[in-house]
Design a protein around this motif. Structure first.
Motif: not given
Length: 143
Positions: A114-141
């Protein structure tokens, strides 16, 4: 299989901390991204495009015959592709239920990303993690 190309979490941490400075760490992240095979154009669909990333990022999740998740992804930016590889190292081979319950933030905090990524890259990393978790949640359903 991507899992065979990428190091496991422990090896990633060891290699990452062997780097003497952040320039070397960035190069290592980019190297990790180079291990991801290009995503076939047929998988680069808008439903696999991750919202919230400044770069174009596609993530595809499939369940193998053992119930574990196999992740495939790509980006048009080398450093982002490396970040995708790091996320995949954390999640690859887990079940959808494990992905939903795993806490990835401590893993990335240990790497001090977090300290070494630009804010936009940090937000992108969070978006990637959220997307993977969302896809996993859909698979669970679905199962």
């Amino acid at each position: 299989m991507i899992a065979n190309l990428l190091p496991d979490k422990d090896k990633l941490l060891r290699n990452f901390f062997r780097c003497s400075n952040w320039e070397e760490k960035y190069l290592y992240i980019i190297e990790l991204g180079s291990y991801l095979p290009p995503l076939p154009l047929g998988m680069r669909t808008t439903d696999k495009l991750i919202v919230g990333c400044q770069s174009q990022v596609w993530i595809v999740m499939v369940i193998d015959t053992h119930g574990a998740v196999q992740l495939y992804g790509d980006s048009d930016a080398a450093i982002v592709k490396g970040l995708i590889a790091m996320v995949f190292i954390f999640y690859q081979g887990l079940t959808p239920a494990e992905i939903v319950t795993q806490k990835v933030r401590p893993f990335f905090k240990a790497l001090a990303l977090a300290q070494h990524l630009t804010p936009s890259r940090s937000q992108g990393l969070e978006a990637i993690v959220r997307a993977i978790r969302a896809q996993a949640t859909k698979l669970l359903r679905r199962y």
